[in-house]
Design a protein around this motif. Structure first.
Motif, mmCIF file in Angstrom:
data_model
loop_
_atom_site.group_PDB
_atom_site.id
_atom_site.type_symbol
_atom_site.label_atom_id
_atom_site.label_comp_id
_atom_site.label_asym_id
_atom_site.label_seq_id
_atom_site.Cartn_x
_atom_site.Cartn_y
_atom_site.Cartn_z
ATOM 1 N N ILE A 101 16.634 -4.642 36.764
ATOM 2 C CA ILE A 101 16.181 -4.024 35.516
ATOM 3 C C ILE A 101 14.690 -4.259 35.309
ATOM 4 N N ALA A 105 11.485 -1.589 35.053
ATOM 5 C CA ALA A 105 10.515 -1.591 33.954
ATOM 6 C C ALA A 105 9.092 -1.739 34.487
ATOM 7 N N ALA A 133 13.412 0.737 33.009
ATOM 8 C CA ALA A 133 14.579 -0.143 32.934
ATOM 9 C C ALA A 133 15.861 0.670 32.734
ATOM 10 N N GLY A 255 15.837 -5.019 29.185
ATOM 11 C CA GLY A 255 14.954 -3.854 29.211
ATOM 12 C C GLY A 255 13.857 -3.914 28.167
#
Length: 338
Positions: A101, A105, A133, A255
């Motif tokens: 994740i 991002a 994310a 996220g």
């Protein structure tokens, strides 16, 4: 006898919440007072009462306080995501960044910087971070969905591979970028709590607390997961729906944390481990304890980052990596991971 045991359990939970809340408050006050311009703790309240206009007031409430509040939200969110994922996977080495994740991002922010989109508004950086994310979350989830069943081991392996792919793409972008863009990407990847926009801070804190409340609704399900998926199913837990919802909660926590503050490592790995060591593995208390402890840990690390070589400032991710990694190695030598 049962009522006596229940009272002891409840008093134990209250004790740890008050204890960690007190530690968090002490760390926050310490962080508020410490810096290149040292302000004694006893002067904080008089400065607050004097109101705006003084230099000390601006230092406290325009520079240090936003970092403390953001550190509380981001540290708490990463620790909460870590303890949820470790409970789901029954693996103490799983952390929020394992599922790729953070890599997604970071890739989103890197693309934003390389194309100069951040010049249209500073809010585009966290927005692109969250988009990256979200893209990884959906990719990992659908890659592991088979006939309505999510395979946790496949989720973990695909997440690790996507994380490696994202890191490679980021290195490719960095090798092709201009020096000023390269500096922006590197600084963001190393993590920072320097965020002057109160709107972003308020949204981050609100999201972290709301997701803490929602995750606590699944505390008994997480306790059942610690026995294994088959045993949890026999206990009446709808395991597939619960896995999906817990994955979404942990992904959202990771996220927005990464999109706002960059890649701050080890918080989601080290803090849940120490919480289980001291508080226990009962998720009715460990979720709240991890949130409070994670907030205190990140605020403390950020205080070190901005004071250890003052007036220069280190990226907070450097401090969490060194301090968190050292603590984790020490814990491994003293106690076997459970």
């Amino acid at each position: 006898r049962k009522s006596g045991v229940n009272v002891n359990k409840i008093s134990n939970r209250v004790f740890w919440v008050l204890m960690l809340g007190g530690i968090l408050l002490c760390v926050a006050v310490f962080s508020l007072a410490v810096g290149p311009a040292g302000i004694p703790v006893k002067k904080i309240i008089p400065i607050l009462l004097e109101g705006k206009g003084t230099v000390e007031y601006n230092i406290l409430f325009d520079i240090r306080l936003p970092r403390i509040i953001l550190g509380f939200a981001i540290g708490g969110a990463l620790s909460l995501a870590g303890i949820i994922l470790q409970g789901m996977f029954r693996n103490p080495l799983v952390e929020p960044y394992t599922l790729g994740i953070s890599g997604g991002a970071a890739l989103g922010v890197s693309l934003n910087i390389i194309f100069g989109l951040y010049k249209t508004g500073i809010l585009t950086l966290p927005f692109f971070g969250f988009l990256g994310a979200a893209a990884v979350i959906m990719l990992v989830y659908f890659l592991n969905m088979r006939k309505g069943i999510v395979k946790l081991q496949g989720l973990l392996l695909n997440g690790v591979m996507i994380s490696f792919i994202s890191s490679s793409l980021i290195m490719l972008i960095m090798s092709l970028s201009r020096s000023e863009d390269l500096h922006g990407i590197v600084f963001w990847i190393m993590g920072s709590l320097e965020e002057p926009d109160w709107a972003i801070i308020k949204v981050t804190v609100s999201a972290a607390i709301i997701l803490l409340i929602i995750s606590h609704l699944f505390c008994l399900d997480l306790n059942a997961f610690s026995l294994g998926e088959e045993e949890a199913l026999h206990l009446g837990v709808p395991i597939e729906r619960t896995k999906r919802l817990l994955f979404i909660i942990a992904s959202l926590l990771t996220g927005f944390s990464v999109s706002v503050a960059g890649m701050i490592g080890f918080v989601g790995l080290v803090v849940p481990h120490f919480v289980r060591m001291f508080v226990g593995s009962d998720h009715r208390i460990s979720l709240i304890a991890a949130f409070l402890a994670g907030g205190a840990f990140l605020i403390f690390c950020d205080t070190l980052a901005r004071t250890i070589i003052a007036p220069l400032e280190l990226p907070v991710g450097v401090i969490t990596g060194i301090l968190g990694g050292s603590l984790f190695v020490y814990a491994l030598t003293k106690r076997e991971i459970h």
